[in-house]
Write an enzyme that holds these catalytic residues in place. Structure first.
Site, short mmCIF file in Angstrom:
data_model
loop_
_atom_site.label_atom_id
_atom_site.label_comp_id
_atom_site.label_asym_id
_atom_site.label_seq_id
_atom_site.Cartn_x
_atom_site.Cartn_y
_atom_site.Cartn_z
N HIS A 1 0.84 -1.07 0.10
CA HIS A 1 0.19 -0.03 -0.13
C HIS A 1 1.01 1.19 0.12
O HIS A 1 2.16 1.06 0.29
CB HIS A 1 -0.98 0.06 1.22
P1 TYD Z 1 -2.12 -3.96 7.27
O1 TYD Z 1 -2.15 -2.46 6.99
O2 TYD Z 1 -2.91 -4.74 6.06
O3 TYD Z 1 -0.80 -4.43 7.85
P2 TYD Z 1 0.51 -4.36 6.93
O4 TYD Z 1 0.53 -3.41 6.22
O5 TYD Z 1 1.65 -4.43 7.99
O6 TYD Z 1 0.53 -5.47 6.04
O7 TYD Z 1 -3.28 -4.34 8.57
C1 TYD Z 1 -3.64 -5.13 8.97
C2 TYD Z 1 -4.88 -5.05 10.00
O8 TYD Z 1 -4.54 -4.37 11.05
C3 TYD Z 1 -6.10 -4.19 9.13
O9 TYD Z 1 -7.33 -4.71 9.33
C4 TYD Z 1 -5.80 -2.86 9.48
C5 TYD Z 1 -5.43 -2.96 11.08
N1 TYD Z 1 -4.56 -2.12 11.47
C6 TYD Z 1 -4.95 -1.10 12.48
O10 TYD Z 1 -6.39 -1.20 12.81
N2 TYD Z 1 -4.32 -0.04 12.80
C7 TYD Z 1 -3.18 0.21 12.47
O11 TYD Z 1 -2.25 1.20 12.74
C8 TYD Z 1 -2.51 -0.75 11.44
C9 TYD Z 1 -1.27 -0.46 10.79
C10 TYD Z 1 -3.45 -1.64 10.90
#
Ligand code: TYD
Length: 138
Positions: free
Chosen positions: A53
């Site tokens: 992302h």
């Molecule tokens: P995600 O952004 O997919 O993690 P990464 O980029 O590390 O692969 O996040 C995984 C899940 O956690 C998603 O449902 C969103 C949630 N999340 C939060 O609620 N707060 C946060 O600060 C982050 C980074 C993720």
């Protein structure tokens, strides 16, 4: 300036003595933003790719406080760079509007993420084609 030039490795102060190591990361001093949020990623298998992302607002610093991983960044204009996180006193600074993939996690990887914002799912761009479109409209 190209966003890829803003992404860079940072080296933090290491205060070691015979009791062990201590690494200090202060907002606005060792990294270029106030820290509003931390999260950490561990237990990701070797073949997992996380991130995938870009963020409209958030800046991040990523530190492998244990183990190792890699971060691939893309500017949406066809340029990319790969950084290896291999030491607990180094990190990578990631500016806003850069695409990022985290991968190649070692089994013992604990990836600490410092963020400049509170979590807001609306500032995440999770579709690469949409990211490229936004970049090229700027
Ligand atoms: P995600 O952004 O997919 O993690 P990464 O980029 O590390 O692969 O996040 C995984 C899940 O956690 C998603 O449902 C969103 C949630 N999340 C939060 O609620 N707060 C946060 O600060 C982050 C980074 C993720």
């Amino acid at each position: 300036m190209n966003v890829l030039n803003l992404a860079q490795m940072l080296e933090f102060q290491q205060r070691g003595d015979d009791r062990g190591h201590l690494v200090i990361v202060e907002g606005q001093q060792d990294i270029p933003f106030d820290i509003k949020r931390i999260f950490y990623i561990y237990g990701s298998d070797h073949d997992v790719v996380r991130g995938q992302h870009a963020n409209r607002e958030s800046e991040f610093v990523l530190i492998n406080v244990a183990g190792t991983s890699k971060v691939k960044v893309k500017d949406g204009k066809g340029n990319e760079a790969i950084f290896s996180l291999t030491r607990p006193h180094t990190g990578i600074y990631l500016p806003k509007m850069i695409w990022k993939d985290m991968y190649d996690f070692s089994e013992d990887s604990v990836l600490l993420c410092l963020a400049s914002t509170h979590y807001d799912p609306n500032e995440y761009i999770r579709d690469y084609d949409e990211f490229v479109k936004i970049i090229n409209e700027q």
